[in-house]
Design a protein around this motif. Sequence first.
Motif, PDB file in Angstrom:
ATOM      1  N   UNK A 163       4.943  -7.644   0.499  1.00  0.00           N
ATOM      2  CA  UNK A 163       4.306  -7.542  -1.160  1.00  0.00           C
ATOM      3  C   UNK A 163       3.507  -8.416  -1.252  1.00  0.00           C
ATOM      4  N   UNK A 164       1.988  -8.920  -1.976  1.00  0.00           N
ATOM      5  CA  UNK A 164       1.052 -10.395  -2.168  1.00  0.00           C
ATOM      6  C   UNK A 164       1.574 -10.534  -3.302  1.00  0.00           C
ATOM      7  N   UNK A 165       1.333 -12.508  -3.242  1.00  0.00           N
ATOM      8  CA  UNK A 165       1.953 -12.629  -3.994  1.00  0.00           C
ATOM      9  C   UNK A 165       0.752 -13.633  -4.438  1.00  0.00           C
ATOM     10  N   UNK A 166       0.032 -13.691  -5.614  1.00  0.00           N
ATOM     11  CA  UNK A 166      -1.830 -14.948  -6.131  1.00  0.00           C
ATOM     12  C   UNK A 166      -0.673 -15.768  -6.927  1.00  0.00           C
ATOM     13  N   UNK A 206       2.001 -10.193  -9.038  1.00  0.00           N
ATOM     14  CA  UNK A 206       2.671  -9.373  -8.110  1.00  0.00           C
ATOM     15  C   UNK A 206       1.377  -8.563  -7.366  1.00  0.00           C
ATOM     16  N   UNK A 207       1.214  -8.353  -6.099  1.00  0.00           N
ATOM     17  CA  UNK A 207       0.651  -6.499  -5.870  1.00  0.00           C
ATOM     18  C   UNK A 207       1.181  -6.322  -4.431  1.00  0.00           C
ATOM     19  N   UNK A 208       0.903  -4.892  -4.437  1.00  0.00           N
ATOM     20  CA  UNK A 208       1.081  -4.461  -3.159  1.00  0.00           C
ATOM     21  C   UNK A 208       0.322  -3.057  -2.549  1.00  0.00           C
ATOM     22  N   UNK A 209      -1.254  -4.588  -2.143  1.00  0.00           N
ATOM     23  CA  UNK A 209      -2.170  -3.875  -1.448  1.00  0.00           C
ATOM     24  C   UNK A 209      -2.020  -3.403  -0.135  1.00  0.00           C
ATOM     25  N   UNK A 210      -0.896  -3.021   0.411  1.00  0.00           N
ATOM     26  CA  UNK A 210      -1.091  -2.623   1.289  1.00  0.00           C
ATOM     27  C   UNK A 210      -0.536  -0.792   1.246  1.00  0.00           C
ATOM     28  N   UNK A 211      -0.895  -0.035   2.663  1.00  0.00           N
ATOM     29  CA  UNK A 211      -0.536   0.758   2.857  1.00  0.00           C
ATOM     30  C   UNK A 211       0.805   2.167   2.575  1.00  0.00           C
ATOM     31  N   UNK A 212       1.932   0.851   2.572  1.00  0.00           N
ATOM     32  CA  UNK A 212       3.058   1.938   3.012  1.00  0.00           C
ATOM     33  C   UNK A 212       3.878   0.848   1.587  1.00  0.00           C
ATOM     34  N   UNK A 213       5.064   1.925   1.090  1.00  0.00           N
ATOM     35  CA  UNK A 213       5.506   1.430  -0.130  1.00  0.00           C
ATOM     36  C   UNK A 213       6.652  -0.412   0.303  1.00  0.00           C
ATOM     37  N   UNK A 214       6.634  -0.909  -1.084  1.00  0.00           N
ATOM     38  CA  UNK A 214       7.313  -2.463  -0.700  1.00  0.00           C
ATOM     39  C   UNK A 214       8.757  -1.946  -1.987  1.00  0.00           C
ATOM     40  N   UNK A 215       9.630  -2.152  -0.749  1.00  0.00           N
ATOM     41  CA  UNK A 215      10.780  -2.077  -1.606  1.00  0.00           C
ATOM     42  C   UNK A 215      11.630  -4.013  -1.518  1.00  0.00           C
ATOM     43  N   UNK A 216      11.983  -4.374  -3.172  1.00  0.00           N
ATOM     44  CA  UNK A 216      12.592  -4.963  -2.413  1.00  0.00           C
ATOM     45  C   UNK A 216      13.709  -5.565  -3.518  1.00  0.00           C
TER      46      UNK A 216
END
Length: 119
Positions: free
Chosen positions: A66-69, A93-103
Amino acid sequence: MKKYFVQSAPFIVPTTDGKLIEEHHGLATTNNPEISIAHMIAPPKWSEPFQTPEFEEYTYIIKGKKQFSIEGDIIVLEAGQSIKIEKNTRVQYSNPFGEPCEYIAICKPAFDFAKAHRE
């Protein structure tokens, strides 16, 4: 009177961006203004607007990234890492990646959309 409560029916927050939000404790489920605890799954390429919330937010990554700015800094957390973001901090908050992010997200006091101050 029982001194515990087992949550087996979290509130599923309606979303339009593909993100799963299951609030286990908080305003929507247990009417608790002090803290909210939610299980979330952000789909690939997901993001939300910047916000400057009136609550602290803790995030623990279970799977994915997960990406945080945060006020100009870009931070990427991976599984097993966590972060605390102070209240009144501008964050996206963002998920610019190619897989889901679980948190897991914990807000103190509890998440309140009116106090998130999304842009």
